[in-house]
Design a protein around this motif. Structure first.
Motif, PDB file in Angstrom:
ATOM      1  N   GLY A  49       0.783  -1.223   0.000  1.00  0.00           N
ATOM      2  CA  GLY A  49       0.000   0.000   0.000  1.00  0.00           C
ATOM      3  C   GLY A  49       0.820   1.280   0.000  1.00  0.00           C
ATOM      4  N   ARG A  50       2.119   1.183  -0.043  1.00  0.00           N
ATOM      5  CA  ARG A  50       2.984   2.371  -0.044  1.00  0.00           C
ATOM      6  C   ARG A  50       3.879   2.362  -1.268  1.00  0.00           C
ATOM      7  NH1 ARG A  50       5.126   3.558   6.035  1.00  0.00           N
ATOM      8  NH2 ARG A  50       3.104   3.833   6.993  1.00  0.00           N
ATOM      9  N   ASN A  51       4.423   3.532  -1.573  1.00  0.00           N
ATOM     10  CA  ASN A  51       5.349   3.655  -2.692  1.00  0.00           C
ATOM     11  C   ASN A  51       6.688   3.004  -2.342  1.00  0.00           C
ATOM     12  OD1 ASN A  51       3.521   5.102  -4.242  1.00  0.00           O
ATOM     13  ND2 ASN A  51       4.184   7.061  -3.392  1.00  0.00           N
ATOM     14  N   PRO A  52       7.410   2.505  -3.345  1.00  0.00           N
ATOM     15  CA  PRO A  52       8.724   1.912  -3.065  1.00  0.00           C
ATOM     16  C   PRO A  52       9.734   2.965  -2.605  1.00  0.00           C
ATOM     17  CG  PRO A  52       8.258   1.878  -5.415  1.00  0.00           C
ATOM     18  CD  PRO A  52       7.051   2.409  -4.743  1.00  0.00           C
ATOM     19  N   VAL A  53      10.795   2.507  -1.958  1.00  0.00           N
ATOM     20  CA  VAL A  53      11.863   3.386  -1.492  1.00  0.00           C
ATOM     21  C   VAL A  53      13.202   2.708  -1.775  1.00  0.00           C
ATOM     22  CG1 VAL A  53      11.724   2.433   0.848  1.00  0.00           C
ATOM     23  CG2 VAL A  53      12.778   4.666   0.490  1.00  0.00           C
ATOM     24  N   THR A  54      14.182   3.503  -2.208  1.00  0.00           N
ATOM     25  CA  THR A  54      15.541   3.004  -2.410  1.00  0.00           C
ATOM     26  C   THR A  54      16.367   3.397  -1.194  1.00  0.00           C
ATOM     27  OG1 THR A  54      15.391   3.146  -4.810  1.00  0.00           O
ATOM     28  CG2 THR A  54      17.594   3.132  -3.864  1.00  0.00           C
ATOM     29  N   ILE A  55      17.095   2.432  -0.629  1.00  0.00           N
ATOM     30  CA  ILE A  55      17.860   2.649   0.601  1.00  0.00           C
ATOM     31  C   ILE A  55      19.312   2.242   0.376  1.00  0.00           C
ATOM     32  CG2 ILE A  55      18.096   2.000   3.027  1.00  0.00           C
ATOM     33  CD1 ILE A  55      15.079   1.271   2.916  1.00  0.00           C
ATOM     34  N   PHE A  56      20.232   3.093   0.855  1.00  0.00           N
ATOM     35  CA  PHE A  56      21.654   2.748   0.847  1.00  0.00           C
ATOM     36  C   PHE A  56      22.335   3.530   1.962  1.00  0.00           C
ATOM     37  CE2 PHE A  56      21.029   6.172  -2.172  1.00  0.00           C
ATOM     38  CZ  PHE A  56      22.069   7.055  -1.934  1.00  0.00           C
ATOM     39  N   SER A  57      23.593   3.207   2.241  1.00  0.00           N
ATOM     40  CA  SER A  57      24.332   3.897   3.296  1.00  0.00           C
ATOM     41  C   SER A  57      25.520   4.640   2.696  1.00  0.00           C
ATOM     42  CB  SER A  57      24.822   2.905   4.354  1.00  0.00           C
ATOM     43  OG  SER A  57      25.675   1.957   3.765  1.00  0.00           O
ATOM     44  N   VAL A  58      25.893   5.729   3.356  1.00  0.00           N
ATOM     45  CA  VAL A  58      27.027   6.547   2.922  1.00  0.00           C
ATOM     46  C   VAL A  58      27.948   6.747   4.117  1.00  0.00           C
ATOM     47  CG1 VAL A  58      27.746   8.791   2.018  1.00  0.00           C
ATOM     48  CG2 VAL A  58      25.649   7.740   1.176  1.00  0.00           C
ATOM     49  N   ALA A  59      29.251   6.585   3.893  1.00  0.00           N
ATOM     50  CA  ALA A  59      30.246   6.791   4.942  1.00  0.00           C
ATOM     51  C   ALA A  59      30.950   8.126   4.731  1.00  0.00           C
ATOM     52  CB  ALA A  59      31.275   5.665   4.923  1.00  0.00           C
ATOM     53  N   THR A  60      31.069   8.892   5.817  1.00  0.00           N
ATOM     54  CA  THR A  60      31.871  10.110   5.784  1.00  0.00           C
ATOM     55  C   THR A  60      33.009   9.945   6.782  1.00  0.00           C
ATOM     56  OG1 THR A  60      30.432  11.159   7.424  1.00  0.00           O
ATOM     57  CG2 THR A  60      29.960  11.607   5.105  1.00  0.00           C
ATOM     58  N   ASN A  61      34.155  10.536   6.471  1.00  0.00           N
ATOM     59  CA  ASN A  61      35.336  10.402   7.315  1.00  0.00           C
ATOM     60  C   ASN A  61      35.763  11.749   7.861  1.00  0.00           C
ATOM     61  OD1 ASN A  61      35.742   7.589   6.906  1.00  0.00           O
ATOM     62  ND2 ASN A  61      36.507   8.065   4.867  1.00  0.00           N
ATOM     63  N   GLU A  62      36.270  11.715   9.078  1.00  0.00           N
ATOM     64  CA  GLU A  62      36.817  12.894   9.730  1.00  0.00           C
ATOM     65  C   GLU A  62      38.239  12.532  10.139  1.00  0.00           C
ATOM     66  OE1 GLU A  62      35.584  15.618  13.585  1.00  0.00           O
ATOM     67  OE2 GLU A  62      34.186  14.126  12.807  1.00  0.00           O
ATOM     68  N   VAL A  63      39.216  13.336   9.728  1.00  0.00           N
ATOM     69  CA  VAL A  63      40.620  13.044  10.008  1.00  0.00           C
ATOM     70  C   VAL A  63      41.224  14.227  10.754  1.00  0.00           C
ATOM     71  CG1 VAL A  63      42.863  12.508   8.992  1.00  0.00           C
ATOM     72  CG2 VAL A  63      40.785  11.650   7.923  1.00  0.00           C
ATOM     73  N   TRP A  64      42.022  13.939  11.801  1.00  0.00           N
ATOM     74  CA  TRP A  64      42.690  15.004  12.530  1.00  0.00           C
ATOM     75  C   TRP A  64      44.013  14.503  13.070  1.00  0.00           C
ATOM     76  CZ3 TRP A  64      38.576  12.240  14.251  1.00  0.00           C
ATOM     77  CH2 TRP A  64      38.709  11.552  15.452  1.00  0.00           C
ATOM     78  N   ARG A  65      44.902  15.438  13.366  1.00  0.00           N
ATOM     79  CA  ARG A  65      46.219  15.119  13.920  1.00  0.00           C
ATOM     80  C   ARG A  65      46.179  15.321  15.432  1.00  0.00           C
ATOM     81  NH1 ARG A  65      50.059  14.815   9.836  1.00  0.00           N
ATOM     82  NH2 ARG A  65      49.403  15.734   7.878  1.00  0.00           N
ATOM     83  N   VAL A  88      15.473   7.214  -0.520  1.00  0.00           N
ATOM     84  CA  VAL A  88      15.047   8.021  -1.659  1.00  0.00           C
ATOM     85  C   VAL A  88      13.620   7.616  -2.010  1.00  0.00           C
ATOM     86  CG1 VAL A  88      15.623   8.806  -3.977  1.00  0.00           C
ATOM     87  CG2 VAL A  88      17.442   7.959  -2.481  1.00  0.00           C
ATOM     88  N   PHE A  89      12.673   8.531  -1.820  1.00  0.00           N
ATOM     89  CA  PHE A  89      11.265   8.263  -2.094  1.00  0.00           C
ATOM     90  C   PHE A  89      10.815   8.850  -3.428  1.00  0.00           C
ATOM     91  CE2 PHE A  89      11.502   7.949   2.513  1.00  0.00           C
ATOM     92  CZ  PHE A  89      10.760   6.807   2.758  1.00  0.00           C
ATOM     93  N   LYS A  90      11.448   9.930  -3.878  1.00  0.00           N
ATOM     94  CA  LYS A  90      11.047  10.640  -5.093  1.00  0.00           C
ATOM     95  C   LYS A  90      11.143   9.694  -6.290  1.00  0.00           C
ATOM     96  CE  LYS A  90      11.702  15.386  -6.460  1.00  0.00           C
ATOM     97  NZ  LYS A  90      12.607  16.527  -6.331  1.00  0.00           N
ATOM     98  N   PRO A  91      10.045   9.491  -7.050  1.00  0.00           N
ATOM     99  CA  PRO A  91      10.001   8.446  -8.086  1.00  0.00           C
ATOM    100  C   PRO A  91      11.162   8.444  -9.085  1.00  0.00           C
ATOM    101  CG  PRO A  91       7.818   9.308  -7.735  1.00  0.00           C
ATOM    102  CD  PRO A  91       8.750  10.157  -6.909  1.00  0.00           C
ATOM    103  N   GLY A  92      11.457   9.536  -9.746  1.00  0.00           N
ATOM    104  CA  GLY A  92      12.547   9.540 -10.727  1.00  0.00           C
ATOM    105  C   GLY A  92      13.903   9.338 -10.092  1.00  0.00           C
ATOM    106  N   LEU A  93      14.145  10.031  -8.997  1.00  0.00           N
ATOM    107  CA  LEU A  93      15.423   9.944  -8.299  1.00  0.00           C
ATOM    108  C   LEU A  93      15.618   8.575  -7.679  1.00  0.00           C
ATOM    109  CD1 LEU A  93      17.919  11.549  -7.491  1.00  0.00           C
ATOM    110  CD2 LEU A  93      16.669  12.341  -5.482  1.00  0.00           C
ATOM    111  N   ARG A  94      14.546   7.992  -7.173  1.00  0.00           N
ATOM    112  CA  ARG A  94      14.589   6.654  -6.564  1.00  0.00           C
ATOM    113  C   ARG A  94      15.083   5.622  -7.570  1.00  0.00           C
ATOM    114  NH1 ARG A  94       8.965   5.707  -5.383  1.00  0.00           N
ATOM    115  NH2 ARG A  94       8.792   5.271  -7.589  1.00  0.00           N
TER     116      ARG A  94
END
Length: 135
Positions: A49-65, A88-94
């Motif tokens: 009963g709901r629209n499909p959704v595309t799911i993925f994960s993104v990693a960001t890194n923080e580096v310091w001395r 991502v729920f938006k149809p074209g972008l999904r």
């Protein structure tokens, strides 16, 4: 001139007399930008009963001395990786995200933050923060 411009801007953001009607007209911002590497190939889910959704994960890194020589080459380097769940729920972008985004790819995601709860397989309530892309 500067004073009158700053007063006009301030009036747009601050409400002196808060009423129920003023909350409807009040503006706010929920925006996030993430630039990092994709951690897994996207998956597409659909709940009945709901629209499909595309799911993925993104990693960001923080580096310091760290250490005494923080400004030299001999300093210790520390790194922290943060994982972001992207939906991502938006149809074209999904569909484009599902078709072209792959593990290890560098991506830029812009959207809004969403906080929610879910019950895991062990019936434990957990909190989740998700980036809703393309909003």
């Amino acid at each position: 001139m500067f004073r009158s411009a700053s007063v006009q801007i301030l009036r747009q953001f601050v409400r002196h007399k808060a009423t129920d009607a003023s909350y409807v007209l009040e503006r706010s911002i929920n925006k996030v930008q993430v630039l990092g590497r994709v951690g897994q190939d996207p998956i597409m889910r659909q709940v009945e009963g709901r629209n499909p959704v595309t799911i993925f994960s993104v990693a960001t890194n923080e580096v310091w001395r760290t250490g005494e020589g923080a400004n030299t080459e001999s300093a210790d380097v520390s790194q922290k990786t943060t994982w972001h769940r992207v939906s991502v729920f938006k149809p074209g972008l999904r569909d484009v995200a599902y078709q072209y985004v792959r593990k290890g790819a560098r991506v830029y995601v812009e959207g809004k933050l969403d906080y929610g709860e879910y019950v895991d397989k062990d019936n434990v309530r957990r909190q989740a923060t998700t980036v809703i892309a393309g909003v």
